[in-house]
Design a protein around this motif. Structure first.
Motif, mmCIF file in Angstrom:
data_model
loop_
_atom_site.group_PDB
_atom_site.id
_atom_site.type_symbol
_atom_site.label_atom_id
_atom_site.label_comp_id
_atom_site.label_asym_id
_atom_site.label_seq_id
_atom_site.Cartn_x
_atom_site.Cartn_y
_atom_site.Cartn_z
ATOM 1 N N LEU A 277 0.816 -1.189 -0.016
ATOM 2 C CA LEU A 277 -0.057 -0.007 0.178
ATOM 3 C C LEU A 277 0.606 1.331 -0.029
ATOM 4 O O LEU A 277 0.569 2.316 -0.963
ATOM 5 N N ALA A 278 2.006 1.444 0.791
ATOM 6 C CA ALA A 278 2.959 2.607 0.852
ATOM 7 C C ALA A 278 3.507 2.567 -0.483
ATOM 8 O O ALA A 278 3.632 3.653 -0.885
ATOM 9 N N SER A 279 3.699 1.674 -1.166
ATOM 10 C CA SER A 279 4.571 1.502 -2.241
ATOM 11 C C SER A 279 3.927 2.167 -3.497
ATOM 12 O O SER A 279 4.368 3.157 -4.083
ATOM 13 N N VAL A 280 2.520 1.753 -3.567
ATOM 14 C CA VAL A 280 1.767 2.467 -4.693
ATOM 15 C C VAL A 280 1.381 3.811 -4.495
ATOM 16 O O VAL A 280 1.123 4.492 -5.423
ATOM 17 N N PHE A 281 1.339 4.513 -3.275
ATOM 18 C CA PHE A 281 1.143 5.859 -2.947
ATOM 19 C C PHE A 281 2.263 6.662 -3.112
ATOM 20 O O PHE A 281 2.238 7.714 -3.606
ATOM 21 N N ARG A 398 5.225 4.603 -11.028
ATOM 22 C CA ARG A 398 4.016 5.334 -10.495
ATOM 23 C C ARG A 398 2.926 4.251 -10.894
ATOM 24 O O ARG A 398 2.683 3.719 -11.918
ATOM 25 N N ALA A 399 2.160 3.994 -9.877
ATOM 26 C CA ALA A 399 0.894 3.071 -9.967
ATOM 27 C C ALA A 399 -0.259 3.787 -10.332
ATOM 28 O O ALA A 399 -0.396 4.648 -10.433
ATOM 29 N N SER A 400 -0.907 2.770 -11.106
ATOM 30 C CA SER A 400 -2.210 3.146 -11.873
ATOM 31 C C SER A 400 -3.472 3.279 -10.625
ATOM 32 O O SER A 400 -3.091 2.915 -9.409
ATOM 33 N N VAL A 401 -4.288 3.890 -10.959
ATOM 34 C CA VAL A 401 -5.458 4.189 -10.096
ATOM 35 C C VAL A 401 -5.882 2.633 -9.659
ATOM 36 O O VAL A 401 -6.456 2.454 -8.554
ATOM 37 N N ALA A 402 -5.974 1.546 -10.603
ATOM 38 C CA ALA A 402 -6.711 0.401 -10.326
ATOM 39 C C ALA A 402 -5.579 -0.208 -9.463
ATOM 40 O O ALA A 402 -6.024 -1.041 -8.452
ATOM 41 N N GLN A 403 -4.268 -0.119 -9.721
ATOM 42 C CA GLN A 403 -3.323 -0.518 -8.599
ATOM 43 C C GLN A 403 -3.541 -0.229 -7.183
ATOM 44 O O GLN A 403 -3.296 -0.869 -6.342
ATOM 45 N N ARG A 406 -6.618 -1.598 -5.500
ATOM 46 C CA ARG A 406 -6.609 -3.077 -4.970
ATOM 47 C C ARG A 406 -5.686 -3.058 -3.791
ATOM 48 O O ARG A 406 -5.951 -3.711 -2.853
ATOM 49 N N ALA A 407 -4.639 -2.297 -3.894
ATOM 50 C CA ALA A 407 -3.655 -2.264 -2.491
ATOM 51 C C ALA A 407 -4.318 -1.710 -1.385
ATOM 52 O O ALA A 407 -4.331 -2.192 -0.408
ATOM 53 N N LEU A 408 -5.219 -0.614 -1.667
ATOM 54 C CA LEU A 408 -6.212 -0.198 -0.415
ATOM 55 C C LEU A 408 -6.942 -1.095 0.044
ATOM 56 O O LEU A 408 -7.213 -1.216 1.069
ATOM 57 N N GLY A 409 -7.669 -1.680 -0.645
ATOM 58 C CA GLY A 409 -8.601 -2.472 -0.641
ATOM 59 C C GLY A 409 -8.148 -3.830 0.096
ATOM 60 O O GLY A 409 -8.821 -4.061 1.297
#
Length: 621
Positions: A277-281, A398-403, A406-409
């Motif tokens: 989660l921290a990585s994608v944001f 940079r992560a996509s919105v979808a990624q 998913r990580a947040l969920g």
């Protein structure tokens, strides 16, 4: 972009390379694990009866406390056999192999001496006590019997370890014989020694033994015995009495419960999900993995409350990845150590739970009061990362919105836990201790039913790790209890208050002096030991000066976690340097900017009470 997480090892921590445990050792350890897990189950039972059936029972809290006391003393014997108790390592790594072996013999003899004290004085006190508890109606003989049992297991466990490691039986038994003889001689000759003030003797002996790298808890036991032996049997029985009574506390039960919750989450893969989660944001920012490190520790701090555990677990994941992306290994270790302090600055904090028990302060208020200081610390560390991250480092894609979605969920269940804990405690749904049991049950449910990653083997490994970490912390608290009792009996707080009487009229100046003193203490003393010794002395002083006890708790814990980053002790630095396989001196050279940021936060928190008690006053009753 996710970072792969290595599997969590099943081995119990703190074994120090000791040979595989025997079947008997495993059986005893399993008994202690069952006692610890059983205490959590009993606490949950009380929550169910109180809110589910509106009929609180009179005995669950008492039974949970008894189970906790027995788990700690039985576990202390197991830890002694594995040489797993906390000690401050200073000079021994620089000794020759032969000198190091002789030093180990000396330390073993001192640990066995402490075990003999627990057996002898524990049996003496058990024979004298006859009180019956109100809830269970059981004699306290059965509670305090845990003290001599723990001492006996120390004697057996460490001697058995020496026998397995040595071909010379005489050398293996020599420390045990020396310890028993020395205990008997001191006991017989003790009353002939001049009886003076106990506190100076206790302080000199205990701190001297700690400097010799004797485990902290055993140093306190020996120091107290040496201080009391000239005063006769009546004073000596206060050692087992205070050790047993100090752990017979429902508040302190929160320690094993939160440690168990964190261990279950590690084995259930929660740590990996928080890193993802921290990585994608944050991974794509300048100093991306540094920000990921800070953010992960911030989220983990809201789950475990243990700085050492978080620094080790997150360091195993992020330090190698940071090194591959251009950061020096020493920088990664320094950042992970500094970020590890967040576990004691964001609720639930084990340091604040211990402070609440020692200072009779509201743990719920402490949890709320530390939210802003914890977030300020995270922000300060993130600023340092942004300023110090070199151009040679590479960020994640940079992560996509979808990624991100998913990580947040995937991480939402873990992120909800701190909200449940703080909200439940603050609004009186359950006590701080019961919130720990709820957290452990929540972690178990997430691991088994939601993520389906927690197996029976993983659950047992989590319980074993939780037992080891809990014993390491709680046995120091028990061993330091006679120390604190002595200081109080000899009116040390009043004497210190008299010496500082000129400063009490100026709370700002008093806080400045205490901050400097605590930072100096942190150079040489582990946080829990320092708290057990200093809280009974300092809290009456700050109350006299009109400083809020909740506000001071945040200031004290922040001071002492900074001490975990400073040489020569710097336990968080030692932890991450071992994980990253980097020389400690290199890590200390990189820690400077992070220390400066933490000191700035300390000054702000010290002199702006609105950041602590101001927030607590606005949230909840």
């Amino acid at each position: 972009m996710a970072i792969e997480t290595p599997p969590v090892p099943d081995a119990a921590p703190g074994t120090g390379g000791v040979t595989a445990p025997s079947l008997a050792t495993r059986a005893i350890e399993s008994t202690a694990m069952l006692l610890l897990v059983g205490a959590a189950a009993v606490a949950l039972l009380q929550v169910f009866f109180r809110y589910g059936l509106d009929n609180a029972l009179p005995w669950p809290e008492e039974l949970a406390q008894w189970m906790f006391v027995w788990a700690i003393f039985v576990g202390a014997g197991i830890a002694a056999g594995r040489r797993g108790h906390i000690a401050i390592e200073t000079f021994s790594p620089r000794l020759s192999p032969a000198a190091r072996e002789r030093h180990r013999d000396l330390v073993d003899a001192l640990v066995l001496f402490a075990g003999a004290i627990l057996v002898g004085e524990g049996l003496s006190f058990v024979a004298k006590t006859s009180y019956v508890t109100p809830g269970l109606g059981w004699s306290t003989k059965y509670l305090y019997a845990a003290v001599p049992v723990g001492g006996l297991l120390t004697l057996i466990g460490l001697t058995a370890t020496r026998l397995r490691a040595s071909t010379a039986r005489a050398r293996a038994f020599a420390p045990l014989a020396l310890a028993v003889v020395f205990y008997a001689v001191l006991l017989v000759a003790g009353e002939r020694l001049p009886a003076g003030a106990a506190a100076p003797v206790l302080m000199v002996v205990a701190l001297g033994l700690i400097a010799l790298e004797t485990p902290i808890a055993h140093s306190f036991v020996i120091g107290t015995f040496c201080a009391f032996v000239p005063q006769g049997d009546l004073m000596l029985v206060t050692i087992p009495q205070n050790m047993g009574s100090s752990l017979n506390s429902f508040t302190l039960l929160a320690i094993p419960f939160f440690i168990l919750a964190a261990s279950l989450m590690n084995h259930a893969g929660i740590t990996r999900r928080l890193v993802d989660l921290a990585s994608v944001f944050f991974g794509h920012l300048r100093g991306g993995l540094g920000h990921v490190n800070v953010a992960t520790n911030t989220m983990m701090g809201g789950i475990s409350g243990s700085s050492m555990a978080d620094a080790a677990a997150i360091g195993k994941i992020l330090i190698p990845e940071m090194t591959r992306r251009g950061y020096t290994a020493a920088y990664g270790c320094a950042l992970t150590a500094a970020s590890g302090t967040l576990a004691n600055l964001i609720p639930p904090s084990l340091g604040l739970i211990i402070y609440g028990a020692l200072a009779s302060a509201s743990v719920g208020a402490l949890f709320v009061a530390t939210i802003v200081p914890g977030l300020l610390t995270a922000a300060a560390l993130a600023i340092v990362v942004h300023l110090t991250a070199g151009r040679s480092t590479t960020a994640l894609e940079r992560a996509s919105v979808a990624q991100r979605g998913r990580a947040l969920g995937s991480a939402v269940p873990a992120l909800l836990l701190p909200v449940v804990i703080v909200g439940g405690v603050r609004f009186g749904v359950f006590t701080a201790t019961e919130s720990g049991a709820v957290a452990a049950a929540y972690a178990l449910a997430c691991g088994v039913f939601l993520y389906r990653a927690l197996t029976l083997r993983g659950g047992l490994a989590a319980a074993r790790e939780a037992l080891g970490d809990t014993v390491a912390v709680s046995f120091i608290i028990a061993a330091a209890a006679p120390f604190a009792w002595t200081l109080t009996a000899e009116q040390a707080p009043q004497k210190v208050a008299a010496a500082l009487s000129g400063l009490i009229a100026s709370p700002w100046l008093l806080l400045a002096v205490i901050n400097g003193f605590l930072l100096a203490v942190g150079l040489f003393m582990e946080m829990i030991a320092a708290m057990v010794i200093l809280v009974p002395i300092l809290v009456p002083i700050i109350k006299s000066a009109g400083v809020d006890v909740v506000h001071f708790g945040i200031v004290l814990v922040l001071n002492l976690v900074i001490g975990a980053l400073t040489p020569p002790l710097g336990m968080l630095v030692f932890t991450t340097s071992r994980v990253g396989q980097v020389p400690v001196a290199q890590v200390f050279r990189q820690i400077g900017p992070f220390l400066a940021a933490l000191v700035v936060v300390l000054l702000a928190v010290s002199y702006l009470p609105v950041l602590t008690v101001g927030v607590a006053a606005r949230i909840g009753p």
